[in-house]
Scaffold this motif. Structure first.
Motif, PDB file in Angstrom:
ATOM      1  N   ARG A  11       0.921  -1.002   0.117  1.00 52.40           N
ATOM      2  CA  ARG A  11      -0.127   0.071   0.057  1.00 52.40           C
ATOM      3  C   ARG A  11       0.958   1.224   0.148  1.00 52.40           C
ATOM      4  NH1 ARG A  11      -1.374   3.667   3.650  1.00 52.40           N
ATOM      5  NH2 ARG A  11      -0.565   1.933   5.382  1.00 52.40           N
ATOM      6  N   ILE A  12       1.669   1.211   0.967  1.00 54.21           N
ATOM      7  CA  ILE A  12       2.960   2.373   0.951  1.00 54.21           C
ATOM      8  C   ILE A  12       3.480   2.528  -0.398  1.00 54.21           C
ATOM      9  CG2 ILE A  12       4.864   3.421   2.180  1.00 54.21           C
ATOM     10  CD1 ILE A  12       3.756   1.905   4.681  1.00 54.21           C
ATOM     11  N   ALA A  13       4.015   1.433  -0.954  1.00 56.65           N
ATOM     12  CA  ALA A  13       4.745   1.528  -2.255  1.00 56.65           C
ATOM     13  C   ALA A  13       4.036   2.213  -3.304  1.00 56.65           C
ATOM     14  CB  ALA A  13       5.446  -0.052  -2.751  1.00 56.65           C
ATOM     15  N   ALA A  14       2.561   1.711  -3.338  1.00 56.03           N
ATOM     16  CA  ALA A  14       1.670   2.103  -4.375  1.00 56.03           C
ATOM     17  C   ALA A  14       1.387   3.697  -4.174  1.00 56.03           C
ATOM     18  CB  ALA A  14       0.595   1.331  -4.237  1.00 56.03           C
ATOM     19  N   ASP A  15       1.386   4.069  -2.970  1.00 53.81           N
ATOM     20  CA  ASP A  15       1.140   5.541  -2.799  1.00 53.81           C
ATOM     21  C   ASP A  15       2.236   6.363  -3.321  1.00 53.81           C
ATOM     22  OD1 ASP A  15      -1.345   4.954  -1.991  1.00 53.81           O
ATOM     23  OD2 ASP A  15      -0.939   5.000   0.252  1.00 53.81           O
ATOM     24  N   ILE A  16       3.371   5.905  -2.805  1.00 47.51           N
ATOM     25  CA  ILE A  16       4.703   6.700  -3.275  1.00 47.51           C
ATOM     26  C   ILE A  16       4.747   6.507  -4.637  1.00 47.51           C
ATOM     27  CG2 ILE A  16       7.189   6.559  -3.111  1.00 47.51           C
ATOM     28  CD1 ILE A  16       6.863   5.280  -0.241  1.00 47.51           C
ATOM     29  N   SER A  17       4.692   5.310  -5.431  1.00 47.62           N
ATOM     30  CA  SER A  17       4.735   5.277  -6.818  1.00 47.62           C
ATOM     31  C   SER A  17       4.061   6.261  -7.532  1.00 47.62           C
ATOM     32  CB  SER A  17       4.338   3.913  -7.250  1.00 47.62           C
ATOM     33  OG  SER A  17       5.371   3.165  -7.000  1.00 47.62           O
ATOM     34  N   GLN A  18       2.335   6.380  -6.926  1.00 45.99           N
ATOM     35  CA  GLN A  18       1.548   7.268  -7.695  1.00 45.99           C
ATOM     36  C   GLN A  18       1.955   8.825  -7.587  1.00 45.99           C
ATOM     37  OE1 GLN A  18      -2.254   6.936  -5.860  1.00 45.99           O
ATOM     38  NE2 GLN A  18      -3.438   8.128  -7.709  1.00 45.99           N
ATOM     39  N   ALA A  19       2.535   9.288  -6.151  1.00 44.51           N
ATOM     40  CA  ALA A  19       2.986  10.369  -6.208  1.00 44.51           C
ATOM     41  C   ALA A  19       3.898  10.887  -6.884  1.00 44.51           C
ATOM     42  CB  ALA A  19       3.198  10.793  -4.554  1.00 44.51           C
TER      43      ALA A  19
END
Length: 222
Positions: A11-19
């Protein structure tokens, strides 16, 4: 600009990737220390975002290995451990910046941009190359003061040319920087993006050295 996100929480990885993707980066991921160590030592990234709490090999050990092997990619360390001693340990191991969890994505993006600018010797977020001005903070560009309506992909490609303004950038390198490891793409995809950019910038901005690649005009490319 390619960046590597080393984070075992999906979840954190996906949020960082999106940002970071929204900020103009091409994000790639690793979920354990072993694969992160390999990727960081063999691939060309503009930035690495590194969590310290990783399986297989912890992030601090990975960072120490990179630095001992001469890997000088800027590294932004993320960790849930926020003590003063651990921050000092991370910096001493070779981290360029340190962001404890939880954090706001806006702060992560700001720190990421600052590290990339510092590594390239550019402090001002607005880069002026001849008639072209590129603002990395606002993800915008102008030619002779005229705003360009760029897609995220077009902005990434233009950013890559600006970051390499002193040389000709081969199509294969541009392909890797803006699409990452997508093997379904070929250099024709780069040619298509360049053609769209040229229509928006007008003549005299993006040059071609036939057989070698692309460069920004009004710069010296030996």
């Amino acid at each position: 600009m390619r960046c590597l996100i080393v984070e075992d929480d999906p979840r954190i990885a996906a949020d960082i990737s999106q940002a970071l993707e929204a900020a103009g980066f091409r994000a790639e991921g690793a979920t354990d220390g072993e694969s992160a160590w390999f990727l960081g030592g063999t691939e060309d990234y503009a930035l690495i975002v590194l969590d310290l709490g990783l399986p297989q090999i912890d992030g601090l050990t990975v960072l120490k290995r990179w630095r001992s092997e001469g890997v000088d990619i800027p590294v932004l360390v993320l960790t849930a451990r926020g003590s003063w001693n651990e921050r000092v340990e991370g910096i001493n191991a070779g981290a360029d910046d340190y962001l404890p969890k939880p954090f706001r994505m806006e702060e992560l993006v700001a720190r990421a941009r600052a590290l990339v600018r510092r590594a390239s010797g550019r402090v001002n977020p607005v880069q002026q190359i001849g008639r072209l001005a590129l603002d990395t903070n606002h993800q915008s560009a102008t030619v002779d003061g005229r705003a360009l309506n760029l897609t995220a992909l077009e902005f990434r490609l233009l950013s890559c040319l600006v970051m390499n303004a002193s040389r000709v950038v081969p199509p294969g390198e541009l392909l890797e920087q803006i699409y990452g490891d997508d093997d379904s793409r070929d250099v024709n995809a780069i040619e298509a993006v360049i053609a769209r950019l040229r229509r928006k910038t007008g003549p005299g901005i993006i040059g071609t050295r036939r057989g070698f690649g692309y460069f920004l005009e009004q710069t010296t490319c030996d």
